[in-house]
Design an enzyme around this catalytic site. Structure first.
Site, PDB file in Angstrom:
ATOM      1  CG  ASP A 123      -1.903   1.115   1.211  1.00 44.41           C
ATOM      2  OD1 ASP A 123      -2.090   1.726   0.141  1.00 44.41           O
ATOM      3  OD2 ASP A 123      -2.492   1.406   2.270  1.00 44.41           O
ATOM      4  CD  GLU A 124      -0.553   5.985  -0.615  1.00 44.19           C
ATOM      5  OE1 GLU A 124      -0.005   6.483   0.377  1.00 44.19           O
ATOM      6  OE2 GLU A 124      -1.459   6.546  -1.265  1.00 44.19           O
ATOM      7  N   PRO A 125       3.938   1.627  -1.249  1.00 44.89           N
ATOM      8  CG  PRO A 125       4.716  -0.104  -2.606  1.00 44.89           C
ATOM      9  CD  PRO A 125       3.474   0.681  -2.282  1.00 44.89           C
ATOM     10  CG  ASP A 222      -3.343   5.586  -3.737  1.00 42.69           C
ATOM     11  OD1 ASP A 222      -3.928   4.931  -4.623  1.00 42.69           O
ATOM     12  OD2 ASP A 222      -2.917   5.083  -2.676  1.00 42.69           O
TER      13      ASP A 222
END
Ligand SMILES: *[C@@H]1O[C@H](CO)[C@@H](O)[C@H](O)[C@H]1NC(C)=O
Ligand SMILES: *[C@@H]1O[C@H](CO)[C@@H](O)[C@H](O)[C@H]1NC(C)=O
Ligand SMILES: *[C@@H]1O[C@H](CO)[C@@H](O)[C@H](O)[C@H]1NC(C)=O
Ligand SMILES: *[C@@H]1O[C@H](CO)[C@@H](O)[C@H](O)[C@H]1NC(C)=O
Ligand SMILES: *[C@@H]1O[C@H](CO)[C@@H](O)[C@H](O)[C@H]1NC(C)=O
Ligand SMILES: *[C@@H]1O[C@H](CO)[C@@H](O)[C@H](O)[C@H]1NC(C)=O
Ligand SMILES: *[C@@H]1O[C@H](CO)[C@@H](O)[C@H](O)[C@H]1NC(C)=O
Ligand SMILES: *[C@@H]1O[C@H](CO)[C@@H](O)[C@H](O)[C@H]1NC(C)=O
Ligand SMILES: CC(=O)N[C@H]1CO[C@H](CO)[C@@H](O)[C@@H]1O
Length: 397
Positions: A123-125, A222
């Site tokens: 997740d949004e690494p 995102d």
């Protein structure tokens, strides 16, 4: 005895049939102290409002079971903390896919399994604030999950994606001046034409884009209009709320009068400069919070969401995202607030499934359907009743 004290909220709402005409989905998180039962979310909110796509932060078993047989498209997520293991072990990737994906297909034909379409790796690494914590493992983990999908014979049904934060892009900082002379030249408004992928990511992003292209997977980013708004002192709120008369940014021959179009062009420019301008895109998250900061209100969120939904239908978007996932479905009172109090107030619906405002998800001018006969998960009755009474929001009987 418990059933006598079971809190029930009754709402007088007639069930309406709604239709959704755009590839809009919702992020559905479960960081809540008193979550609605997943089956209630599925029938009372998703199906009642004809929401056909959800993006999950993980692969929660109860949530996946509740989605079984519904035909709702699902993105499941691999948590960042698992990336290192999944990079180094093909076996771990195989058991992740087996336990969290394959098993939900086991019912077989149409109408029985869960319609998982994507596996999100992390997740949004690449979030700038994570530094090198996850970045070195992302591509390896994605490749191992892909291999596991091949083994499970699921590659024709499921694609691997990597949700990127918007800070994977940066702007040539020696040249971010606004060319519109009526705006002070000391302002630092980022111009899409100056965008490119962050230099520290250039190897990783290139590998990622090759990987995605090979599998026919889209590039997922995102958007974060609210924090951009907070940081851009020289852009009016109208620019973020799709107001047609917002003061435009001029960037060479292009003019942008909303943040969304500028963000799309930032992506397109960056992808093009890397040689992947044709790649399909998905917006993994976009929304506006309703509390927790100045200008985080229900009224402004409503304006934002209405502007967004209208804009997504317009022909003026240079590159239409394949899918757009609203952030988010429900408020979550257990989300970390290290990045601010807004974190717990992103829902279109309150934690118990009541629409905070109305937006056309395909139902036209009809109101959204709220969850009704809400019957909370049974673990924390006493505590909850007390809190509900304290908040004076609820009838508790
Ligand atoms: C839900 O949306 C789909 C796809 O847009 C549409 O075909 C269907 O008729 C809608 N159903 C209802 C109940 O509104
Ligand atoms: C990722 O896994 C591979 C294969 O086991 C290993 O060679 C590599 O060092 C790992 N990457 C990192 C950054 O640890
Ligand atoms: C997914 O699979 C892994 C490996 O088998 C397991 O440890 C994990 O608990 C499962 N669930 C989630 C939500 O990741
Ligand atoms: C940034 O802008 C300067 C000045 O216009 C230019 O010389 C330089 O090549 C640009 N750098 C990149 C990476 O685009
Ligand atoms: C632009 O900003 C600078 C520094 O803040 C200021 O000195 C200057 O007067 C401003 N110019 C205009 C035209 O507003
Ligand atoms: C990555 O950045 C470095 C230094 O900024 C540069 O030398 C290299 O050519 C870049 N690589 C790619 C693939 O763009
Ligand atoms: C700059 O913006 C102002 C206000 O939106 C507009 O009237 C003007 O035409 C713009 N100037 C240029 C050169 O685009
Ligand atoms: C945003 O907040 C500021 C500061 O409280 C306020 O002046 C402004 O009116 C707000 N904007 C809107 C659109 O409500
Ligand atoms: C952050 C920033 O660039 N602020 C500038 C916005 O524009 C005014 C004048 O229009 C400048 O004074 C600010 O420095």
């Amino acid at each position: 005895m418990r059933s006598n004290h079971r809190p029930v909220i009754l709402l007088l709402l007639s069930p309406l049939l709604f239709s959704l005409t755009t590839a809009l989905g919702f992020n559905w998180g479960t960081s809540s102290s008193h979550p609605l039962p997943p089956s209630k979310v599925v029938t009372g909110l998703l199906r009642a409002n004809n929401i056909t796509k959800v993006k999950l932060a993980d692969a929660n078993a109860d949530v996946l079971e509740s989605l079984s047989g519904t035909g709702i498209s699902v993105i499941v997520g691999v948590p960042n903390e698992m990336l290192e293991t999944l990079n180094s072990s093909k076996k771990a990737a195989e058991s992740w896919v087996h336990d969290n994906v394959t098993r939900y297909f086991s019912g077989g034909g149409v109408g029985s399994g869960v319609r998982i379409e994507y596996i999100a790796i992390g997740d949004e690494p690449f979030l700038l604030s994570y530094g090198q914590q996850f970045q070195p493992f992302v591509i390896g983990a994605a490749m191992n999950i892909q291999l596991a999908l091949i083994t499970a014979k699921l590659t024709n049904k499921i694609k691997v994606i990597v949700p990127c934060s918007f800070d994977v892009f940066e702007y040539n900082s020696t040249n971010v001046l606004n060319s519109n002379s009526t705006v002070n030249s000391s302002s630092t408004i980022p111009l899409p034409s100056k965008a490119h992928f962050r230099n520290d990511l250039n190897k990783t992003i290139t590998e990622l884009l090759f990987f995605l292209k090979k599998q026919g997977s889209p590039f997922v980013v995102d958007f974060n209009p609210f924090s951009s708004f907070q940081q851009s002192k020289n852009l009016s709120i109208d620019y973020f709320l799709f107001h047609p008369k917002a003061r435009a940014i001029t960037d060479g021959h292009n003019k942008y009068n909303n943040f969304f179009d500028a963000s799309i062009d930032t992506m397109v420019t960056s992808l093009s400069k890397t040689g992947f301008g044709e790649m399909e895109i998905i917006i993994g998250r976009i929304g506006w919070p309703t509390d927790g900061a100045i200008n985080a209100t229900t009224a402004i969120a409503e304006k934002f969401m209405k502007g967004l939904v209208d804009h997504l239908h317009s022909k003026d978007i240079k590159k239409h995202p394949l899918e757009t996932y609203i952030f988010s479905l429900l408020d979550e009172d257990q989300r970390s607030i290290t990045t601010g109090n807004i974190e717990r107030h992103w829902g279109l619906f309150t934690f118990d499934g009541q629409a905070k405002y109305n937006v056309d998800l395909g139902q036209g001018s009809k109101e959204l359907v709220n969850a009704h006969n809400v019957d909370y998960l049974p673990s924390k009755w006493g505590f909850l009743c007390w809190r509900w009474l304290a908040w004076e929001y609820f009838i508790c009987f």
